[in-house]
Design a protein around this motif. Structure first.
Motif, PDB file in Angstrom:
ATOM      1  N   UNK A 242      22.685  41.936  26.519  1.00 47.97           N
ATOM      2  CA  UNK A 242      23.327  42.702  25.449  1.00 47.97           C
ATOM      3  C   UNK A 242      24.094  41.771  24.516  1.00 47.97           C
ATOM      4  N   UNK A 243      24.783  40.813  25.116  1.00 44.49           N
ATOM      5  CA  UNK A 243      25.537  39.848  24.315  1.00 44.49           C
ATOM      6  C   UNK A 243      24.602  39.013  23.452  1.00 44.49           C
ATOM      7  N   UNK A 244      23.487  38.567  24.030  1.00 39.57           N
ATOM      8  CA  UNK A 244      22.521  37.751  23.292  1.00 39.57           C
ATOM      9  C   UNK A 244      21.944  38.521  22.107  1.00 39.57           C
ATOM     10  N   UNK A 245      21.708  39.814  22.306  1.00 36.36           N
ATOM     11  CA  UNK A 245      21.109  40.648  21.262  1.00 36.36           C
ATOM     12  C   UNK A 245      22.141  41.176  20.266  1.00 36.36           C
ATOM     13  N   UNK A 246      23.400  40.822  20.472  1.00 34.91           N
ATOM     14  CA  UNK A 246      24.445  41.260  19.555  1.00 34.91           C
ATOM     15  C   UNK A 246      24.819  42.716  19.708  1.00 34.91           C
ATOM     16  N   UNK A 247      24.498  43.299  20.853  1.00 30.16           N
ATOM     17  CA  UNK A 247      24.833  44.699  21.111  1.00 30.16           C
ATOM     18  C   UNK A 247      26.253  44.775  21.666  1.00 30.16           C
ATOM     19  N   UNK A 248      27.002  45.720  21.190  1.00 29.44           N
ATOM     20  CA  UNK A 248      28.392  45.855  21.621  1.00 29.44           C
ATOM     21  C   UNK A 248      28.455  46.074  23.127  1.00 29.44           C
ATOM     22  N   UNK A 249      29.263  45.273  23.788  1.00 30.59           N
ATOM     23  CA  UNK A 249      29.367  45.365  25.237  1.00 30.59           C
ATOM     24  C   UNK A 249      30.204  46.571  25.636  1.00 30.59           C
ATOM     25  N   UNK A 250      29.789  47.270  26.691  1.00 26.97           N
ATOM     26  CA  UNK A 250      30.589  48.408  27.158  1.00 26.97           C
ATOM     27  C   UNK A 250      31.930  47.936  27.703  1.00 26.97           C
ATOM     28  N   UNK A 251      32.931  48.758  27.549  1.00 25.93           N
ATOM     29  CA  UNK A 251      34.254  48.420  28.067  1.00 25.93           C
ATOM     30  C   UNK A 251      34.328  48.837  29.533  1.00 25.93           C
ATOM     31  N   UNK A 252      34.432  47.853  30.414  1.00 23.01           N
ATOM     32  CA  UNK A 252      34.456  48.129  31.840  1.00 23.01           C
ATOM     33  C   UNK A 252      35.874  48.498  32.274  1.00 23.01           C
ATOM     34  N   UNK A 253      35.979  49.556  33.042  1.00 27.86           N
ATOM     35  CA  UNK A 253      37.289  50.010  33.501  1.00 27.86           C
ATOM     36  C   UNK A 253      37.913  48.984  34.443  1.00 27.86           C
ATOM     37  N   UNK A 254      39.222  48.803  34.361  1.00 31.53           N
ATOM     38  CA  UNK A 254      39.879  47.840  35.262  1.00 31.53           C
ATOM     39  C   UNK A 254      39.778  48.281  36.714  1.00 31.53           C
ATOM     40  N   UNK A 255      39.737  47.304  37.600  1.00 36.83           N
ATOM     41  CA  UNK A 255      39.666  47.580  39.034  1.00 36.83           C
ATOM     42  C   UNK A 255      41.082  47.744  39.568  1.00 36.83           C
ATOM     43  N   UNK A 256      41.369  48.879  40.180  1.00 32.92           N
ATOM     44  CA  UNK A 256      42.714  49.149  40.695  1.00 32.92           C
ATOM     45  C   UNK A 256      42.798  49.031  42.215  1.00 32.92           C
ATOM     46  N   UNK A 257      41.663  49.123  42.894  1.00 33.64           N
ATOM     47  CA  UNK A 257      41.655  48.968  44.346  1.00 33.64           C
ATOM     48  C   UNK A 257      40.340  48.338  44.776  1.00 33.64           C
ATOM     49  N   UNK A 258      40.377  47.693  45.922  1.00 31.51           N
ATOM     50  CA  UNK A 258      39.175  47.062  46.459  1.00 31.51           C
ATOM     51  C   UNK A 258      39.029  47.394  47.938  1.00 31.51           C
ATOM     52  N   UNK A 259      37.788  47.463  48.365  1.00 29.77           N
ATOM     53  CA  UNK A 259      37.509  47.653  49.779  1.00 29.77           C
ATOM     54  C   UNK A 259      37.968  46.408  50.531  1.00 29.77           C
ATOM     55  N   UNK A 260      38.631  46.597  51.649  1.00 28.40           N
ATOM     56  CA  UNK A 260      39.150  45.456  52.410  1.00 28.40           C
ATOM     57  C   UNK A 260      38.014  44.569  52.920  1.00 28.40           C
ATOM     58  N   UNK A 261      38.371  43.312  53.227  1.00 30.15           N
ATOM     59  CA  UNK A 261      37.378  42.300  53.558  1.00 30.15           C
ATOM     60  C   UNK A 261      36.394  42.689  54.640  1.00 30.15           C
ATOM     61  N   UNK A 262      36.899  43.210  55.765  1.00 30.72           N
ATOM     62  CA  UNK A 262      36.012  43.567  56.869  1.00 30.72           C
ATOM     63  C   UNK A 262      35.012  44.637  56.492  1.00 30.72           C
ATOM     64  N   UNK A 263      35.483  45.656  55.780  1.00 28.39           N
ATOM     65  CA  UNK A 263      34.590  46.731  55.339  1.00 28.39           C
ATOM     66  C   UNK A 263      33.587  46.212  54.302  1.00 28.39           C
ATOM     67  N   UNK A 264      34.069  45.322  53.422  1.00 28.87           N
ATOM     68  CA  UNK A 264      33.192  44.798  52.377  1.00 28.87           C
ATOM     69  C   UNK A 264      32.102  43.927  52.979  1.00 28.87           C
ATOM     70  N   UNK A 265      32.501  43.062  53.897  1.00 26.06           N
ATOM     71  CA  UNK A 265      31.541  42.171  54.538  1.00 26.06           C
ATOM     72  C   UNK A 265      30.498  42.972  55.315  1.00 26.06           C
ATOM     73  N   UNK A 266      30.955  44.004  56.014  1.00 30.48           N
ATOM     74  CA  UNK A 266      30.028  44.837  56.781  1.00 30.48           C
ATOM     75  C   UNK A 266      29.054  45.562  55.863  1.00 30.48           C
ATOM     76  N   UNK A 267      29.549  46.034  54.724  1.00 30.39           N
ATOM     77  CA  UNK A 267      28.661  46.684  53.753  1.00 30.39           C
ATOM     78  C   UNK A 267      27.582  45.716  53.283  1.00 30.39           C
TER      79      UNK A 267
END
Length: 364
Positions: A242-267
């Motif tokens: 999208x950036x290469x083609x000059x298309x406006x990039x979508x605004x990504x919502x900020x991350x307010x929470x994350x899955x903890x390490x053990x759960x993330x690794x298992x996923x």
């Protein structure tokens, strides 16, 4: 089964390295990034890798000049090892120089945690942009099976060269691309920027003037300056376009929470296990069920991105895809395997646990 064991070995090596870094060396390990690296597109990339081999074979069958047809297998293999590495050097260098190719390769460089998992992090489209560079091997007459075998060897060396545990490699520093040389390649700071494009042999960089050794007094800074931080593999693979083609990039919502390490690794382990199941099923299962399994793997990789960023759609999606797969287990014969039953049980338990607040931590 031939490819299941090497793939499982790669996963095991990533896990061992991560736990050495965390438990023995006491370093911080960004589990969400490791999981992203493992799931950056492996299911979709697998399809394109197959297409790359299919195109190579078609060219070999129709347009091979047969220059090496009478050579011994050893001689063909030796030539392919050298020629493949030469082609890779120019493939890699052009992926840094041409914007349309950098839009593919940048996915790999956006990872700022240098580790074995980074060696697996690639764009969905990397195999497609490799075809023009390797097709000359087919024209020369390198058989497809030799091309695949040589490629696997080179890619394993490149995977190894992303490890975070090896500093310098003695005399090998003068012959091969080593972890030290490849750390230089991933540097975004001078004098490391756009250096060391070789895959296995360091000779090409020295011949074409792109070699740079790692300096003790200048630490390597990893990542890219214009990185859009996201754990969503769809955006990671497509925002550069999208950036290469000059298309406006979508605004990504900020991350307010994350899955903890053990759960993330298992996923991540669960998602990678689906890839292993797909590789195993590719030969024995009917096409319809293989496609369902492929879709299961692709959706798991996509929803992990949302899960990692604490998105509601990721939480719902992670649960729904495993429940849907459970439905396949009850209704489709190829899925009715005890191993798959155990896997689905673990996946559903994991999905259920992600609904509990204890699984989550506030984002930094």
């Amino acid at each position: 089964m031939t490819l299941v064991l090497p793939s499982a070995l790669l996963l095991l090596m990533v896990a061992i390295e991560a736990f050495i870094l965390r438990l023995i060396q006491g370093k911080e390990v960004p589990w969400n990034q490791i999981v992203f690296n493992l799931n950056s597109g492996h299911t979709i990339l697998w399809v394109f890798r197959g297409l790359e081999v299919a195109v190579f074979h078609a060219v070999y069958e129709r347009f091979s000049l047969g220059w090496v047809a009478e050579w011994s297998h050893v001689a063909q293999f030796a030539l392919a090892l050298l020629f493949w590495d030469f082609c890779f050097y120019w493939l890699h260098r052009m992926h840094h120089k041409l914007g349309v190719l950098w839009a593919v390769h940048v996915v790999h460089h956006e990872g700022d945690h240098f580790s074995l998992s980074l060696g697996i992090r690639n764009s969905w489209y990397s195999s497609m942009t490799s075809i023009p560079f390797f097709i000359v091997l087919a024209v020369v007459g390198i058989p497809t099976e030799v091309f695949v075998a040589v490629g696997a060897m080179h890619y394993f060396v490149q995977f190894y060269n992303h490890n975070a545990l090896v500093n310098k490699s003695g005399f090998l520093e003068h012959i091969m691309i080593t972890p030290s040389h490849h750390r230089v390649h991933h540097g975004k700071n001078e004098p490391y920027l756009d250096r060391n494009f070789g895959g296995t042999l360091v000779f090409w960089d020295k011949l074409f003037g792109t070699f740079q050794k790692e300096l003790d007094d200048i630490p390597v800074e990893f990542g890219t300056d214009d990185h859009v931080a996201t754990d969503n593999i769809f955006w990671a693979n497509n925002l550069p376009w999208l950036k290469l083609l000059g298309i406006r990039l979508p605004e990504l919502k900020p991350v307010t929470r994350r899955l903890r390490g053990g759960w993330m690794w298992t996923a991540g382990l669960l998602s990678f296990a689906i890839l292993l199941m797909y590789i195993h099923a590719e030969v024995a299962w009917p096409l319809a069920d293989r496609n369902l399994l492929l879709g299961y793997g692709a959706l798991s990789a996509l929803t992990i991105g949302g899960l990692s960023e604490g998105r509601a759609w990721g939480l719902w999606g992670w649960s729904l895809i495993h429940l849907t797969a459970l439905g396949f287990w009850f209704t489709r014969v190829p899925w009715q395997d005890p191993v798959i039953a155990v896997f689905l049980g673990l996946a559903i338990l994991h999905a259920a646990s992600t609904w509990h607040s204890a699984s989550w931590a506030k984002a930094d």
